[in-house]
Write a protein that holds these residues in place. Sequence first.
Motif, PDB file in Angstrom:
ATOM      1  N   THR A 242       0.804  -1.223   0.000  1.00  0.00           N
ATOM      2  CA  THR A 242       0.000   0.000   0.000  1.00  0.00           C
ATOM      3  C   THR A 242       0.840   1.277   0.000  1.00  0.00           C
ATOM      4  OG1 THR A 242      -0.126  -0.124   2.430  1.00  0.00           O
ATOM      5  CG2 THR A 242      -1.963  -1.076   1.177  1.00  0.00           C
ATOM      6  N   SER A 243       2.113   1.172  -0.306  1.00  0.00           N
ATOM      7  CA  SER A 243       2.968   2.367  -0.242  1.00  0.00           C
ATOM      8  C   SER A 243       2.488   3.471  -1.186  1.00  0.00           C
ATOM      9  CB  SER A 243       4.419   2.002  -0.563  1.00  0.00           C
ATOM     10  OG  SER A 243       4.530   1.455  -1.863  1.00  0.00           O
ATOM     11  N   LYS A 246      -0.033   6.287   0.336  1.00  0.00           N
ATOM     12  CA  LYS A 246       0.365   6.969   1.564  1.00  0.00           C
ATOM     13  C   LYS A 246      -0.250   8.354   1.725  1.00  0.00           C
ATOM     14  CE  LYS A 246       4.705   8.518  -0.592  1.00  0.00           C
ATOM     15  NZ  LYS A 246       6.188   8.468  -0.498  1.00  0.00           N
ATOM     16  N   ASP A 247      -0.644   9.008   0.646  1.00  0.00           N
ATOM     17  CA  ASP A 247      -1.191  10.357   0.745  1.00  0.00           C
ATOM     18  C   ASP A 247      -2.709  10.384   0.955  1.00  0.00           C
ATOM     19  OD1 ASP A 247       1.346  11.399   0.341  1.00  0.00           O
ATOM     20  OD2 ASP A 247       1.089  11.558  -1.836  1.00  0.00           O
ATOM     21  N   ASN A 249      -4.504   8.623   3.373  1.00  0.00           N
ATOM     22  CA  ASN A 249      -4.928   8.450   4.763  1.00  0.00           C
ATOM     23  C   ASN A 249      -6.045   7.416   4.909  1.00  0.00           C
ATOM     24  OD1 ASN A 249      -4.866   8.974   7.549  1.00  0.00           O
ATOM     25  ND2 ASN A 249      -6.476  10.536   7.388  1.00  0.00           N
ATOM     26  N   GLY A 255      -0.322  -0.558   7.827  1.00  0.00           N
ATOM     27  CA  GLY A 255      -0.345  -0.446   6.373  1.00  0.00           C
ATOM     28  C   GLY A 255      -1.538  -1.076   5.692  1.00  0.00           C
TER      29      GLY A 255
END
Length: 316
Positions: A242-243, A246-247, A249, A255
């Motif tokens: 799920t990197s 990250k923006d 939320n 993760g």
Amino acid sequence: MYKAVILGTGPAGLTAAIYLARANMEPVVIEGPEPGGQLTLTTEVENYPGFEQGILGPELMETMKKQAVRFGARFERGLVTKLKSKSSSFTIVIDSMGDIEAEAVIVSTGASAKLLGIPGETEMIGNGVSTCATCDGFFFRNKRVIIVGGGDSAMEEANFLTKFASEVLVVHRRDELRASKIMQERARNNKKITWAMNRTPIGILTDGQKTIGLEVVNNDSGENENLDADGVFVAIGHRPNTSFLKDLNIVDETGYINVQPGSTHTKIPGLFACGDVQDKTYRQAITAAGTGCMAAMDCEKYLEGERILDWSQNLS
């Protein structure tokens, strides 16, 4: 502007593709660097309903993909590096395709098992090395196996493996376990479980064809030891893929994507999640496929105009 884009091609993503394609939603499926997900690393799948004699993991995934294509799903290869949410649509940034737009997105990028990073480990996955006791324990009936790890998951899998194996040797690099007291007690009270504490794995032992054990360093003496076993199970956790989110939320502290209980809705309207990327408990092909079906149905209703629900309810 696409109606629906599915990220990931494991059981969840492919099931979602089948359902959306049959509903004439013309889904576009983005295949990442590991098409088919973790099942492509599994030799024999015997617990997926409908295959009495079992089926090879890659074959199952290829069959599901062909079924999705048959109904009109379109597949594109690329790595998604970022997902941007707009007022009523999404921008998906893909390394090989640039940006594409979608009204709705289903995230089914899965979770990757954490590995030890030792010689022979990746080469022997599916041939004596496993990251899933539930999936592969049956193949080690009346055999000696090793499980590497010291947390709750390792203790749970060690106890599960005793249903099949003649002996389960727990290898942990510290002299104390990280697992909760109740999980430790259950494992300690199981007569089939033995212990090799304060030992650090440094290599998978093979005879050139199959796994025959684990090489470790005894942290007390500093000497290398060979631990004989027919199988080595790595149970040091999973990392959700799920990197690229990250923006937004929408993930928890570990993760995993937060979804509204009983559905696949995230707190962002039009964004859905299914499979292991939002499931830290079961992580099975059949449960992933089930949530893929749910995501497709949730997505279809959203695209057909049922957009008045409060998707943020009960979600942080």
